[in-house]
Each structure stands twice: as structure tokens, then as C-alpha cells.
Design a protein around this motif. Structure first.
Motif, PDB file in Angstrom:
ATOM      1  N   CYS A  72       0.920  -1.087  -0.095  1.00  8.23           N
ATOM      2  CA  CYS A  72       0.380   0.127   0.337  1.00  8.23           C
ATOM      3  C   CYS A  72       0.812   0.899  -0.140  1.00  8.23           C
ATOM      4  O   CYS A  72       2.213   1.429   0.550  1.00  8.23           O
ATOM      5  N   THR A  73       0.075   2.408  -0.428  1.00  8.05           N
ATOM      6  CA  THR A  73       1.206   3.581  -0.108  1.00  8.05           C
ATOM      7  C   THR A  73       0.219   4.800   0.214  1.00  8.05           C
ATOM      8  O   THR A  73      -1.435   4.948   0.457  1.00  8.05           O
ATOM      9  N   TYR A  74       0.486   6.125   0.447  1.00 10.95           N
ATOM     10  CA  TYR A  74       0.312   7.339   0.951  1.00 10.95           C
ATOM     11  C   TYR A  74       1.446   7.685   1.147  1.00 10.95           C
ATOM     12  O   TYR A  74       1.929   7.216   1.098  1.00 10.95           O
ATOM     13  N   LEU A  75       0.893   9.150   1.712  1.00 10.44           N
ATOM     14  CA  LEU A  75       1.468  10.664   1.556  1.00 10.44           C
ATOM     15  C   LEU A  75       1.637  10.513   2.809  1.00 10.44           C
ATOM     16  O   LEU A  75       0.823  10.697   4.133  1.00 10.44           O
ATOM     17  N   LYS A  76       2.343  10.712   3.172  1.00  8.11           N
ATOM     18  CA  LYS A  76       3.343  11.449   5.291  1.00  8.11           C
ATOM     19  C   LYS A  76       2.450  12.758   4.692  1.00  8.11           C
ATOM     20  O   LYS A  76       3.089  13.741   5.369  1.00  8.11           O
ATOM     21  N   ASP A  77       1.185  13.052   5.236  1.00 11.17           N
ATOM     22  CA  ASP A  77       0.534  14.117   5.173  1.00 11.17           C
ATOM     23  C   ASP A  77       0.301  14.615   6.456  1.00 11.17           C
ATOM     24  O   ASP A  77       0.274  13.987   7.145  1.00 11.17           O
ATOM     25  N   ALA A  78      -0.343  16.070   6.692  1.00 12.63           N
ATOM     26  CA  ALA A  78      -0.208  16.900   8.297  1.00 12.63           C
ATOM     27  C   ALA A  78      -1.602  15.930   9.111  1.00 12.63           C
ATOM     28  O   ALA A  78      -1.050  15.726  10.408  1.00 12.63           O
ATOM     29  N   SER A  79      -3.048  14.686   8.600  1.00 11.86           N
ATOM     30  CA  SER A  79      -3.245  14.600   9.459  1.00 11.86           C
ATOM     31  C   SER A  79      -2.311  13.115  10.129  1.00 11.86           C
ATOM     32  O   SER A  79      -3.593  12.335  10.195  1.00 11.86           O
ATOM     33  N   MET A  80      -1.255  12.701   9.232  1.00 13.72           N
ATOM     34  CA  MET A  80      -0.511  11.451   9.937  1.00 13.72           C
ATOM     35  C   MET A  80       0.175  11.254  10.913  1.00 13.72           C
ATOM     36  O   MET A  80       1.028  12.556  10.859  1.00 13.72           O
ATOM     37  N   ASN A  81      -0.144  10.641  11.415  1.00 20.57           N
ATOM     38  CA  ASN A  81       1.640  10.431  12.715  1.00 20.57           C
ATOM     39  C   ASN A  81       2.928  10.967  12.183  1.00 20.57           C
ATOM     40  O   ASN A  81       3.519  10.419  10.858  1.00 20.57           O
ATOM     41  N   GLN A  82       3.063  11.853  12.395  1.00 22.46           N
ATOM     42  CA  GLN A  82       4.702  12.502  12.316  1.00 22.46           C
ATOM     43  C   GLN A  82       5.628  11.993  12.431  1.00 22.46           C
ATOM     44  O   GLN A  82       7.249  12.349  12.156  1.00 22.46           O
ATOM     45  N   HIS A  83       5.452  11.123  13.668  1.00 22.51           N
ATOM     46  CA  HIS A  83       6.513  10.817  14.052  1.00 22.51           C
ATOM     47  C   HIS A  83       7.158   9.518  13.812  1.00 22.51           C
ATOM     48  O   HIS A  83       8.022   9.330  14.569  1.00 22.51           O
ATOM     49  N   LYS A  84       6.424   8.726  12.869  1.00 24.83           N
ATOM     50  CA  LYS A  84       7.004   7.270  12.737  1.00 24.83           C
ATOM     51  C   LYS A  84       6.855   6.756  11.627  1.00 24.83           C
ATOM     52  O   LYS A  84       4.663   7.296  11.377  1.00 24.83           O
ATOM     53  N   ILE A  85       7.171   5.453  11.266  1.00 27.98           N
ATOM     54  CA  ILE A  85       6.765   5.015  10.293  1.00 27.98           C
ATOM     55  C   ILE A  85       6.727   3.794  10.216  1.00 27.98           C
ATOM     56  O   ILE A  85       7.694   2.817  11.040  1.00 27.98           O
ATOM     57  N   ARG A  86       5.326   2.799  10.642  1.00 28.23           N
ATOM     58  CA  ARG A  86       5.278   1.965  11.616  1.00 28.23           C
ATOM     59  C   ARG A  86       5.390   0.873  10.270  1.00 28.23           C
ATOM     60  O   ARG A  86       4.741   0.140   9.197  1.00 28.23           O
ATOM     61  N   VAL A  87       6.112  -0.862  11.297  1.00 29.15           N
ATOM     62  CA  VAL A  87       6.138  -2.222  10.101  1.00 29.15           C
ATOM     63  C   VAL A  87       5.856  -2.567  11.382  1.00 29.15           C
ATOM     64  O   VAL A  87       6.710  -2.734  12.478  1.00 29.15           O
ATOM     65  N   ARG A  88       5.507  -4.022  11.130  1.00 30.85           N
ATOM     66  CA  ARG A  88       5.444  -5.248  12.219  1.00 30.85           C
ATOM     67  C   ARG A  88       5.339  -6.774  11.691  1.00 30.85           C
ATOM     68  O   ARG A  88       4.716  -6.883  10.708  1.00 30.85           O
ATOM     69  N   VAL A  89       5.374  -7.571  12.394  1.00 31.20           N
ATOM     70  CA  VAL A  89       5.294  -8.860  11.882  1.00 31.20           C
ATOM     71  C   VAL A  89       3.739  -8.768  12.019  1.00 31.20           C
ATOM     72  O   VAL A  89       3.313  -8.800  12.691  1.00 31.20           O
ATOM     73  N   GLY A  90       2.983  -9.176  11.319  1.00 35.40           N
ATOM     74  CA  GLY A  90       1.887 -10.162  11.007  1.00 35.40           C
ATOM     75  C   GLY A  90       1.347  -8.814  10.854  1.00 35.40           C
ATOM     76  O   GLY A  90      -0.333  -8.809  10.485  1.00 35.40           O
ATOM     77  N   GLY A  91       1.477  -7.360  10.192  1.00 30.40           N
ATOM     78  CA  GLY A  91       0.812  -6.667   9.950  1.00 30.40           C
ATOM     79  C   GLY A  91       2.160  -6.302   8.165  1.00 30.40           C
ATOM     80  O   GLY A  91       1.346  -6.891   7.369  1.00 30.40           O
ATOM     81  N   CYS A  92       2.246  -4.941   7.518  1.00 28.89           N
ATOM     82  CA  CYS A  92       3.473  -4.923   7.053  1.00 28.89           C
ATOM     83  C   CYS A  92       4.887  -5.288   6.986  1.00 28.89           C
ATOM     84  O   CYS A  92       4.740  -4.278   7.893  1.00 28.89           O
ATOM     85  N   THR A  93       5.255  -5.995   7.204  1.00 32.37           N
ATOM     86  CA  THR A  93       6.975  -6.298   7.549  1.00 32.37           C
ATOM     87  C   THR A  93       8.135  -5.066   6.766  1.00 32.37           C
ATOM     88  O   THR A  93       9.248  -5.626   6.803  1.00 32.37           O
ATOM     89  N   ALA A  94       7.899  -4.649   5.954  1.00 28.40           N
ATOM     90  CA  ALA A  94       8.868  -3.312   5.017  1.00 28.40           C
ATOM     91  C   ALA A  94       8.301  -2.265   4.627  1.00 28.40           C
ATOM     92  O   ALA A  94       7.144  -2.326   4.597  1.00 28.40           O
ATOM     93  N   TYR A  95       8.714  -1.357   4.005  1.00 29.16           N
ATOM     94  CA  TYR A  95       8.295   0.088   3.848  1.00 29.16           C
ATOM     95  C   TYR A  95      10.233   0.206   2.972  1.00 29.16           C
ATOM     96  O   TYR A  95      11.129   0.098   3.245  1.00 29.16           O
ATOM     97  N   THR A  96       9.619   1.395   2.690  1.00 26.53           N
ATOM     98  CA  THR A  96      10.524   2.272   1.407  1.00 26.53           C
ATOM     99  C   THR A  96       9.484   3.540   1.274  1.00 26.53           C
ATOM    100  O   THR A  96       8.430   3.960   1.658  1.00 26.53           O
TER     101      THR A  96
END
Length: 203
Positions: free
Chosen positions: A153-177
Motif C-alpha cells: 500500500c502507499t500513502y503520502l505522509k501528510d499532516a493528518s498522519m503521525n509525523q513521528h513514526k513509520i510503522r512495520v510489524r510481523v503480522g502487519g506490513c514487514t517492510a517499507y520504503t
């Protein structure tokens, strides 16, 4: 007279302290370190801490993960630090600590110019408002990497989203760029990969 001399000395001491506090740090390798970024206790502002390790600038997250700094733009108060995906896997190197998390007490946040791609996601992410369609920008990126054909999935890191984290986890999404200031009409080979962090300018 003595009191006046003491006062002058105190003023001089304060002035020298201010000059020292405003000192710009030396280069790290070939990279300039603009004020207020600080690589040691004798320069910059200690709240804006980064590290010079073997002539390589690094940023350390709240979870103690290390991210190499590729570039710094002092006029916009930004620098770019890319996450890595472990070779032959679809797992970010910071997966075990939950991805990138910034200390909210420090003057850094994630710039809204980042397009985030979450990779190798569980199906429950389809309930989110993110773009997980077959026309997602990720489909341009996936060719030739270990995350190919996985749910992303993709999204733009805009002001409505948390500005202090990009979350990944086992059982969720395991990688990001991330891609900074993405132009979707350009080929993936020309995208500016990395995470753009922004720091607050001093008053």
C-alpha cells in the motif's frame, strides 16, 4: 570599581558562551553539518543531535536504529536518510523495533513530502484508507525485488498522519520504503528514495 570589573567579566563570559553555543560543527567526511545540527557537545545545539561515524553522518531513532544521512538541505531544514530492506527478504532492517520512530521530545518530524510504500502486508490492511490497489505506485517499484507480488500500500505522509513514526510489524506490513517529492510519471529508477526528516528552525 571592583563590582564593575566583575560585571564586565560576567558579560564577556556570557558572550563567549553564546558564541560557543552557536558554533557550527566541522564537516563529516565531505558533508557539511549546518547549525543547529550537532555532532558533538562542542558545536551546534545538543537538541539537534546527529552522529559522525567514520566520516559518515548518521541519525539515530528513538528505538536506537541507525539511518545513514545521504544529504542535508539547510535552507529547508531537511535531510534524507533511507531505510534498508534485508537482502533476499521483504523485511526492513528495523522491523524488530517496529520501523522508524522519532523521539517526540526532540525537534525532528517526518516531512509531508514523503510517499510511503508499505510492503508485504497482511490482508487486514485492506480495511485501511491506504491505496492498496493494483494501480498503486508500488507496482512500478516492485519489479526485481523480493517484495514482488506481495500485498502493498502507499500513502503520502501528510499532516493528518503521525509525523513521528513509520510503522512495520510481523503480522502487519514487514517492510517499507519512501520516495521524497515523488513524480509518479517518472520511472522508479529516477525516484529520490529515502525518508526526508525535517527539523524545527530556531527562533
Amino acid at each position: 570599581m571592583v563590582a564593575r570589573v566583575v560585571m564586565v567579566l560576567m558579560v564577556m563570559h556570557v558572550s563567549l558562551a553564546l558564541v560557543g553555543a552557536l558554533k557550527t560543527c566541522d564537516k563529516c567526511g565531505s558533508m557539511e553539518v549546518p547549525y543547529p545540527l550537532s555532532t558533538n557537545q562542542n558545536c551546534g545545539d545538543p537538541r539537534y543531535k546527529i552522529y559522525c561515524n567514520s566520516n559518515v553522518l548518521e541519525f539515530v531513532s528513538a528505538e536506537k536504529s541507525i539511518y545513514k544521512i545521504l544529504s542535508i538541505n539547510p535552507s529547508k531544514y531537511t535531510f534524507v536518510s533511507p531505510p534498508t530492506i534485508k537482502s533476499g527478504t521483504c523485511q526492513s532492517s528495523d522491523l524488530m523495533v517496529g520501523g522508524l520512530r522519532l523521539d517526540e521530545d526532540l525537534p525532528f518530524h517526518i516531512s509531508p513530502r514523503n510517499t510511503v510504500m508499505l510492503l508485504n502486508c497482511a490482508e487486514n490492511i485492506l480495511l485501511s484508507p491506504l491505496n492498496c490497489s493494483s494501480t498503486s505506485l508500488f507496482r512500478k517499484f516492485e519489479e526485481g525485488n523480493a517484495c514482488r507480488n506481495e500485498l502493498c500500500c502507499t500513502y503520502l505522509k501528510d499532516a493528518s498522519m503521525n509525523q513521528h513514526k513509520i510503522r512495520v510489524r510481523v503480522g502487519g506490513c514487514t517492510a517499507y520504503t519512501c520516495v521524497v517529492n515523488m513524480n509518479p510519471n517518472n520511472p522508479p529508477s529516477s525516484w529520490n528514495y529515502g525518508i526526508e526528516l525535517q527539523w524545527l528552525s530556531l527562533p
